[in-house]
Design a protein around this motif. Structure first.
Motif, short mmCIF file in Angstrom:
data_model
loop_
_atom_site.label_atom_id
_atom_site.label_comp_id
_atom_site.label_asym_id
_atom_site.label_seq_id
_atom_site.Cartn_x
_atom_site.Cartn_y
_atom_site.Cartn_z
N ASP A 1 1.25 29.63 49.05
CA ASP A 1 1.02 29.57 50.49
C ASP A 1 2.34 29.58 51.26
N ARG B 1 9.31 32.79 58.20
CA ARG B 1 9.24 33.59 59.42
C ARG B 1 10.64 33.73 60.00
N LEU C 1 5.54 30.81 53.27
CA LEU C 1 5.94 31.86 54.21
C LEU C 1 7.31 31.53 54.77
N ASN D 1 -3.25 39.50 55.84
CA ASN D 1 -2.69 38.27 55.29
C ASN D 1 -3.48 37.72 54.10
N LEU E 1 -6.57 36.82 53.64
CA LEU E 1 -7.45 35.69 53.87
C LEU E 1 -8.90 36.03 53.59
N GLU F 1 3.78 27.54 56.10
CA GLU F 1 2.71 27.74 55.12
C GLU F 1 1.65 28.66 55.71
N LYS F 2 0.97 29.41 54.86
CA LYS F 2 -0.09 30.29 55.31
C LYS F 2 -1.18 29.50 56.02
N LYS F 3 -1.82 30.14 56.99
CA LYS F 3 -2.98 29.54 57.63
C LYS F 3 -4.10 29.39 56.60
N ARG F 4 -4.81 28.28 56.67
CA ARG F 4 -5.93 28.06 55.76
C ARG F 4 -7.22 28.03 56.55
N SER G 1 6.50 36.61 52.42
CA SER G 1 5.55 35.78 51.69
C SER G 1 5.76 35.95 50.20
#
Length: 252
Positions: free
Chosen positions: A172, A176, A174, A249, A251, A188-191, A167
């Motif tokens: 946002d 993987r 990412l 993460n 959040l 993209e990161k989870k929102r 990251s």
């Protein structure tokens, strides 16, 4: 070649004559030690010039029944002793793929990136403990290679080893890593919605479903609905895993 040298990739090889600005240090270990005293997570520092661990905190999670000084003196030999063979091979693959990714970054951006992955440590009682391991550069050599990196170890919220993600701070973005195809896949990161964040934050404070419902003026069924959607979104099965995921993460 010694086994431990496999962790010191040629892409990040720092020779003794490499330009290093030693003024970066300025007794930085005192700050690391102070943070370790306040954290429930294990910390250690890798020195890629000396190919050793410079510092290991006292948190027992990472030590596998040894003292921090013993783990520090072992360096990467610790992994060959306390990681099961399948996960050790994964770590070597992550190491190579991570440095290849890193070498493609602009030098001035490199400190903004962090890699995270999960693997099993074997405790002194021969039990396997799934941990999450994060690594980010601390100091760079003048050519942009990592001189020192700080690592953080905590209990994983995952169900199995792997879950290799890079990251970038403040974004946002990412990437993987797919072990089967040996490729980095952009994501993209989870929102989270505002309501999901609110419920997660209150849950992390120890409030139960009915208490959360009273606090935010909704019914308990509404809280359950948002929790269920949250679990599905981030791939967990209970609120404890959700809180751990959110903290790991950023959040929450």
């Amino acid at each position: 070649m010694e086994e431990t040298e496999k962790f010191f990739n040629d892409n990040n090889k720092i020779m003794s004559g490499t330009g290093i600005d030693y003024s970066q240090m300025n007794n930085y270990l005192e700050a690391v030690k102070a943070f370790a005293r306040m954290s429930y997570q294990s910390l250690y520092i890798i020195d890629y010039l000396t190919q050793s661990f410079e510092y290991v905190s006292d948190n027992p999670l990472f030590l596998c029944g040894m003292t921090s000084e013993e783990v520090k003196n072992m360096g990467y030999e610790f992994y060959f002793r306390n990681v099961r063979p399948a996960d050790l091979q994964m770590l070597l693959a992550v190491n190579e793929a991570g440095f290849e990714f890193y070498q493609k970054l602009r030098v001035e951006e490199r400190k903004k990136y962090m890699i995270s992955y999960d693997f099993n440590l074997i405790s002194e009682k021969k039990n396997e403990i799934l941990i999450n391991h994060k690594l980010t550069p601390f100091f760079l050599a003048e050519d942009g290679k990592i001189w020192k990196a700080i690592c953080m170890v905590s209990l994983s919220n995952a169900q199995s080893s792997g879950n290799i993600v890079i990251s970038k701070e403040g974004t946002d973005n990412l990437w993987r890593y797919d072990l089967d195809t040996a490729q980095w896949i952009a994501e993209e990161k989870k929102r989270l919605t505002e309501r999901e964040q609110e419920i997660l934050s209150l849950s992390s404070s120890g409030l139960k479903i009915n208490e959360i419902a009273d606090r935010i003026f909704v019914t308990p069924d509404t809280v359950k609905f948002h929790r269920k959607r949250l679990f599905e979104k981030i791939g967990v099965s209970n609120i404890a895993e959700a809180i751990a995921y959110a903290k790991n993460n950023k959040l929450l």
